[in-house]
Every structure is written in structure tokens, then in C-alpha cells.
Design a protein around this motif. Sequence first.
Motif, PDB file in Angstrom:
ATOM      1  N   UNK A 190      44.916  29.175  26.228  1.00  0.00           N
ATOM      2  CA  UNK A 190      44.175  29.959  27.221  1.00  0.00           C
ATOM      3  C   UNK A 190      43.609  29.062  28.314  1.00  0.00           C
ATOM      4  N   UNK A 191      43.123  27.905  27.892  1.00  0.00           N
ATOM      5  CA  UNK A 191      42.547  26.958  28.835  1.00  0.00           C
ATOM      6  C   UNK A 191      43.636  26.476  29.815  1.00  0.00           C
ATOM      7  N   UNK A 192      44.852  26.219  29.261  1.00  0.00           N
ATOM      8  CA  UNK A 192      45.950  25.769  30.113  1.00  0.00           C
ATOM      9  C   UNK A 192      46.333  26.870  31.107  1.00  0.00           C
ATOM     10  N   UNK A 193      46.361  28.117  30.604  1.00  0.00           N
ATOM     11  CA  UNK A 193      46.702  29.237  31.481  1.00  0.00           C
ATOM     12  C   UNK A 193      45.688  29.382  32.607  1.00  0.00           C
ATOM     13  N   UNK A 194      44.401  29.213  32.222  1.00  0.00           N
ATOM     14  CA  UNK A 194      43.340  29.353  33.208  1.00  0.00           C
ATOM     15  C   UNK A 194      43.467  28.282  34.292  1.00  0.00           C
ATOM     16  N   UNK A 195      43.714  27.023  33.858  1.00  0.00           N
ATOM     17  CA  UNK A 195      43.767  25.978  34.877  1.00  0.00           C
ATOM     18  C   UNK A 195      45.044  26.089  35.716  1.00  0.00           C
ATOM     19  N   UNK A 196      46.140  26.562  35.094  1.00  0.00           N
ATOM     20  CA  UNK A 196      47.359  26.799  35.891  1.00  0.00           C
ATOM     21  C   UNK A 196      47.102  27.870  36.939  1.00  0.00           C
ATOM     22  N   UNK A 197      46.350  28.902  36.510  1.00  0.00           N
ATOM     23  CA  UNK A 197      46.065  30.005  37.418  1.00  0.00           C
ATOM     24  C   UNK A 197      45.230  29.520  38.611  1.00  0.00           C
ATOM     25  N   UNK A 198      44.216  28.724  38.318  1.00  0.00           N
ATOM     26  CA  UNK A 198      43.367  28.199  39.396  1.00  0.00           C
ATOM     27  C   UNK A 198      44.209  27.329  40.335  1.00  0.00           C
ATOM     28  N   UNK A 199      45.097  26.507  39.752  1.00  0.00           N
ATOM     29  CA  UNK A 199      45.953  25.644  40.577  1.00  0.00           C
ATOM     30  C   UNK A 199      46.867  26.502  41.462  1.00  0.00           C
ATOM     31  N   UNK A 200      47.409  27.580  40.883  1.00  0.00           N
ATOM     32  CA  UNK A 200      48.270  28.479  41.651  1.00  0.00           C
ATOM     33  C   UNK A 200      47.525  29.129  42.805  1.00  0.00           C
ATOM     34  N   UNK A 201      46.331  29.636  42.494  1.00  0.00           N
ATOM     35  CA  UNK A 201      45.551  30.313  43.534  1.00  0.00           C
ATOM     36  C   UNK A 201      45.234  29.327  44.654  1.00  0.00           C
ATOM     37  N   UNK A 202      44.828  28.117  44.271  1.00  0.00           N
ATOM     38  CA  UNK A 202      44.480  27.129  45.295  1.00  0.00           C
ATOM     39  C   UNK A 202      45.692  26.846  46.181  1.00  0.00           C
ATOM     40  N   UNK A 203      46.842  26.690  45.519  1.00  0.00           N
ATOM     41  CA  UNK A 203      48.052  26.401  46.282  1.00  0.00           C
ATOM     42  C   UNK A 203      48.390  27.561  47.224  1.00  0.00           C
ATOM     43  N   UNK A 204      48.291  28.770  46.694  1.00  0.00           N
ATOM     44  CA  UNK A 204      48.631  29.953  47.495  1.00  0.00           C
ATOM     45  C   UNK A 204      47.708  30.097  48.701  1.00  0.00           C
ATOM     46  N   UNK A 205      46.445  29.671  48.539  1.00  0.00           N
ATOM     47  CA  UNK A 205      45.505  29.777  49.657  1.00  0.00           C
ATOM     48  C   UNK A 205      45.660  28.615  50.633  1.00  0.00           C
ATOM     49  N   UNK A 206      46.018  27.464  50.092  1.00  0.00           N
ATOM     50  CA  UNK A 206      46.122  26.270  50.938  1.00  0.00           C
ATOM     51  C   UNK A 206      47.223  26.426  51.982  1.00  0.00           C
ATOM     52  N   UNK A 207      48.333  27.039  51.570  1.00  0.00           N
ATOM     53  CA  UNK A 207      49.475  27.134  52.482  1.00  0.00           C
ATOM     54  C   UNK A 207      49.112  27.896  53.764  1.00  0.00           C
ATOM     55  N   UNK A 208      48.572  29.114  53.659  1.00  0.00           N
ATOM     56  CA  UNK A 208      48.203  29.790  54.913  1.00  0.00           C
ATOM     57  C   UNK A 208      47.084  29.084  55.678  1.00  0.00           C
ATOM     58  N   UNK A 209      46.145  28.479  54.940  1.00  0.00           N
ATOM     59  CA  UNK A 209      45.050  27.791  55.645  1.00  0.00           C
ATOM     60  C   UNK A 209      45.616  26.635  56.473  1.00  0.00           C
ATOM     61  N   UNK A 210      46.557  25.886  55.874  1.00  0.00           N
ATOM     62  CA  UNK A 210      47.154  24.747  56.597  1.00  0.00           C
ATOM     63  C   UNK A 210      47.878  25.250  57.852  1.00  0.00           C
ATOM     64  N   UNK A 211      48.591  26.367  57.723  1.00  0.00           N
ATOM     65  CA  UNK A 211      49.314  26.896  58.885  1.00  0.00           C
ATOM     66  C   UNK A 211      48.329  27.324  59.971  1.00  0.00           C
TER      67      UNK A 211
END
Length: 265
Positions: A31-52
Amino acid sequence: LIVIPTSRERVGDTAYDVLVLLNDVSEWKRLERMRSEFVANVSHELKTPIAAIRGFAETLLDGDVDAETQQSFLRTIYDESNRMSNLVTDLLELSKLEGAEHLIQPGRVVLQEIVEQAVHRLRPEAEKHQVTLEAEPSGDLTVWGSAERLLQVFLNLLSNAIYYTPSGGKVTVWTDVLVDRVKVHVTDTGIGIPEADQERVFERFYRVDRARSRASGGTGLGLAIVKHIINAHGGQVGVSSEVGRGSDFWFTLSRLEGALQEVQS
Ligand code: ADP
């Protein structure tokens, strides 16, 4: 947690009771791994539009761009901020769905009415993509659930079907009525999904073709939301698909009439 019965150990003159506790942490770790993967995914998904957005805004601020380029940069900034907004909406939706096992304000839902609303809303989108959108009559099928959530299920499945179907194709909503259940299908004649990906498309952020999903403004969360909603209704979801021929997304719901007939008989 596994407790091994006590044994008596002697050290020097003193006797000690020994209690062995074995705690299985593998589920917790998963569960902990899933949670941290999820946070990493969300961060990545938000970073891309912010960078653009930042990159294009910086160039515009430098001021040395012609009117046409300015327009196209502003359009990108607008599209990317829309993507972020969709992502935040979908994330909030998912966290609401994960938080509550029960459905908010459930009631008697006439399936046909929900399908009509969804088709009405997406008709312009289908016309824009030159895709025929058809809903075969499903009679007066009623289910117990949340009209708002079920509408969202149809909107997500239909908008995907329209988007992943090349022009000239067709999207059909049809139902398979079983005794106590109804199986609802959203079938398209689109690009299809490779077999290896079919199981995984319901996972959060899983996409077969990342670039294509991005171009649609998709968040990668639409099918995860569909799965949550249907599971909360006690139903199941699935897909069968063939690359180049199309996909058939389906879900099941319990029929109210079916349940009543069973009680009466
Ligand atoms: P997205 O926002 O990327 O559409 P979804 O969760 O709705 O996210 O879908 C996940 C992935 O499943 C999509 O990126 C796409 O690769 C695939 N997919 C979904 N619906 C279809 C469809 N009707 N035809 C082909 N591929 C689809």
C-alpha cells in the motif's frame, strides 16, 4: 500479526517468558508503494503542463514574437491550464470515490434516461470527429444507484470511444438484459487496444499511447473512475478489443425489476 505461544527461558537465575510477535508487513509495504507511486504520478502529470505554461509565458514576456506565434502560444497555455484543471477535477473525484464505500443519494435510475442525456451531451463532439453515435433502445430498464455517477460512467466511456475512433466510424450503446442484471456495452469501431494492455487500462494513469492521450486533453483517470463507480454499485467492468477493429467496453448493474421478480416468484 502472528503470535507464537510463550516459552519459558532461563538466563542465569532468572526465568523469562518469551513472546514472539511476527508482523506481516508485506500488505502495508504494498500500500505504501502504491501511495508513493501515485504521488509520483500526480506530480509528474502536473509538472508537464506547468513546464509548458511557464516556458511559453516566458517567451511571451520576452516580447519578441509576432502576433501569429503569440496566438499559438496563448492557445497552448490555455489548453495546458485546461488539462491541469481536468486533472484536479478527476483527482478530487477519485479521492471522493475512494473515501466512501456507499453511494451518495442513491435512488431508482432509469438507464435509458441517463444514456439519452450522455448521448445528447456528446453529440456535438461526435459530429466534430465525424463519428456516428447510436444508442439502441434498452426499454425501461431500471437500476438502483446514483444517476449522477452513472451519467459520468457513460460520459467517460463515450468520450473515449469517440476520441479513439477515426472519422467515419461508429459508437454504439447497447444492452444485454439478463434475469437479474443488465450488461451495458459501449462499442466502437476504433483503433482498439492490444491484448497486453486491456487489463491495465482501468489503472490510474495507465495509457496505451501517452502522446495520443495527451493530445485529447485526457487525464488517464477516466477508466479508473468508471471502475470505481461501477464497483461501488456492486457491478463489474471489462473490455474486449481488437487492434484496428475496435473496442467493446462493458459493465454490469443489478436490475431492479429482476430483483423484484425474484422476490415475487
Ligand atoms: P485517457 O484520459 O488517457 O483517455 P482513460 O482512463 O479514459 O484515460 O483511458 C486509459 C487509456 O485506455 C487511454 O489512454 C487509451 O490508451 C485507452 N482507451 C480507453 N478507451 C479506449 C477506446 N475506446 N479505444 C481505444 N483505446 C482506449
